[in-house]
Motif scaffolding. Structure first.
Motif, PDB file in Angstrom:
ATOM      1  N   MET A  29      -6.444  -7.075  27.148  1.00 61.46           N
ATOM      2  CA  MET A  29      -5.750  -6.186  26.221  1.00 61.46           C
ATOM      3  C   MET A  29      -6.293  -6.484  24.822  1.00 61.46           C
ATOM      4  O   MET A  29      -6.423  -7.640  24.441  1.00 61.46           O
ATOM      5  N   SER A  30      -6.652  -5.388  24.082  1.00 57.02           N
ATOM      6  CA  SER A  30      -7.165  -5.602  22.729  1.00 57.02           C
ATOM      7  C   SER A  30      -6.705  -4.451  21.850  1.00 57.02           C
ATOM      8  O   SER A  30      -6.245  -3.418  22.354  1.00 57.02           O
ATOM      9  N   LEU A  34      -3.061 -11.068  21.795  1.00 60.56           N
ATOM     10  CA  LEU A  34      -2.878 -10.154  22.928  1.00 60.56           C
ATOM     11  C   LEU A  34      -3.318 -10.796  24.235  1.00 60.56           C
ATOM     12  O   LEU A  34      -2.623 -10.703  25.258  1.00 60.56           O
ATOM     13  N   GLU A  35      -4.438 -11.465  24.210  1.00 63.49           N
ATOM     14  CA  GLU A  35      -4.911 -12.096  25.448  1.00 63.49           C
ATOM     15  C   GLU A  35      -4.004 -13.260  25.852  1.00 63.49           C
ATOM     16  O   GLU A  35      -3.755 -13.491  27.027  1.00 63.49           O
ATOM     17  N   GLU A  36      -3.523 -14.001  24.864  1.00 63.36           N
ATOM     18  CA  GLU A  36      -2.691 -15.180  25.181  1.00 63.36           C
ATOM     19  C   GLU A  36      -1.315 -14.792  25.710  1.00 63.36           C
ATOM     20  O   GLU A  36      -0.868 -15.273  26.745  1.00 63.36           O
ATOM     21  N   ASN A  37      -0.639 -13.874  24.974  1.00 58.94           N
ATOM     22  CA  ASN A  37       0.757 -13.562  25.367  1.00 58.94           C
ATOM     23  C   ASN A  37       1.159 -12.130  25.075  1.00 58.94           C
ATOM     24  O   ASN A  37       2.352 -11.816  25.024  1.00 58.94           O
ATOM     25  N   PHE A  43       4.576  -6.935  17.526  1.00 62.93           N
ATOM     26  CA  PHE A  43       4.684  -6.243  18.807  1.00 62.93           C
ATOM     27  C   PHE A  43       4.539  -7.280  19.919  1.00 62.93           C
ATOM     28  O   PHE A  43       3.613  -8.096  19.886  1.00 62.93           O
ATOM     29  N   SER A  44       5.434  -7.258  20.898  1.00 60.51           N
ATOM     30  CA  SER A  44       5.264  -8.119  22.067  1.00 60.51           C
ATOM     31  C   SER A  44       5.717  -7.353  23.298  1.00 60.51           C
ATOM     32  O   SER A  44       6.356  -6.295  23.176  1.00 60.51           O
ATOM     33  N   PRO A  45       5.433  -7.865  24.500  1.00 64.17           N
ATOM     34  CA  PRO A  45       5.841  -7.133  25.706  1.00 64.17           C
ATOM     35  C   PRO A  45       7.361  -7.006  25.853  1.00 64.17           C
ATOM     36  O   PRO A  45       7.849  -6.187  26.611  1.00 64.17           O
TER      37      PRO A  45
END
Ligand code: TA6
Length: 287
Positions: A1-2, A99-102, A131-133
């Protein structure tokens, strides 16, 4: 994800989802968050299909940043409506990409002082969006850099996406005092009796710091809007006639959205002494 830089329709950043739709999105104009969509979920923020997307015009949807006045201000004659912050490009100061980490992306913008031509006050206005999931967090910090007190109103004018505004319930404001700002209505103050349901044009300022929950049974979710540093919550839906009267709002879109806005308005305007600062934050989650 980027993340990707975007330059049309406006400059900003976007994190596309697997289906190509924006998972996260923010425009530099107004530091305007326009997308947050957790994996496997429908968008949580609503944007009109008729919105303007051009420099200098407010975006109808997402999270407009209202500053340094709300509506036409405490004097009643301030223009543009909801302040100048949302129609000018902010400086994008930092992007923290995890993004890649979490799956987290933080973007910080500041409002260039040159756009505050109507004001003599020396201030800084910064917005940090994370922004986070699992959450969308906005932190708006204003500092008084001058030698005189600085007073302002503010709101994070959040357009939430709902299945049908006539079928949601808003919890958390029971027993709270509110002012009715629908033209021609008795302004009150009123006291909220039970959950809020929407069955007409609704434009209310709740004088409350409470967390709000928007229950949406048809989409089998609730949207939770928690906040800090905010004494007011605005609840707005234009309903039929008001929606039809707005060129940047589709005539039938009013059922798809409900504004829940962390704010400090009127008597709750923020007053900063020289050197002081204030942060208003709003955190949106699903359950
Ligand atoms: O926050 C509610 C409100 O003040 C409504 O009265 C309506 O004017 C809405 O904001 C939208 O304002 P805008 O200037 O974005 O059209």
């Amino acid at each position: 994800m980027s993340y990707e830089q975007i330059t049309t329709p406006l400059d900003g950043l976007v994190v596309p989802g697997a289906d190509g739709d924006a998972r996260y999105g923010i425009y530099d104009q107004g530091a305007h968050t326009f997308a947050w969509r957790p994996d496997g979920q429908r968008p949580v923020l609503w944007v009109s299909g008729s919105t303007h997307l051009e420099p200098g015009k407010a975006v109808r949807g997402g999270v407009p940043v209202v500053f340094p006045w709300f509506g036409s201000g405490r004097s009643g004659d301030q223009q543009p409506a909801h302040g100048f912050a949302r129609v000018h490009p902010w400086t994008r100061d930092s992007v923290v990409d995890a993004l890649e980490e979490n799956g987290t992306l933080s973007v910080t913008h500041t409002l260039p002082r040159k756009y505050a031509e109507q004001l003599t006050d020396e201030f800084t206005c910064e917005l940090k969006v994370t922004f986070s999931p699992t959450a969308l967090e906005l932190e708006m910090t204003v500092s008084n850099e001058g030698s005189a007190p600085f007073s302002y109103e503010q709101a994070l004018h959040t357009y939430l996406a709902v299945s049908d505004v006539r079928r949601v319930r808003v919890l958390g404001l029971e027993g709270q005092s509110w002012t009715d700002t629908v033209p021609g209505a008795d302004p009150g103050p009123h006291v909220q009796d039970g959950p809020i349901t929407i069955d007409a044009q609704t434009d209310r300022i709740y004088h409350s710091p409470n967390t709000v929950v928007v229950e949406d049974p048809d989409w089998q979710r609730s949207i939770v809007v928690a906040k800090d540093g905010s004494a007011d919550t605005v609840v707005w839906n234009p309903w039929v006639e008001r929606a039809a009267a707005m060129a940047d709002f589709g005539d039938h879109e009013w059922t798809q959205m409900l504004c829940i806005e962390a704010a400090n308005i009127g008597d709750h305007a923020v007053s900063l002494d020289p050197g002081d600062m204030h942060t208003m934050s709003q955190t949106i989650t699903l359950r």
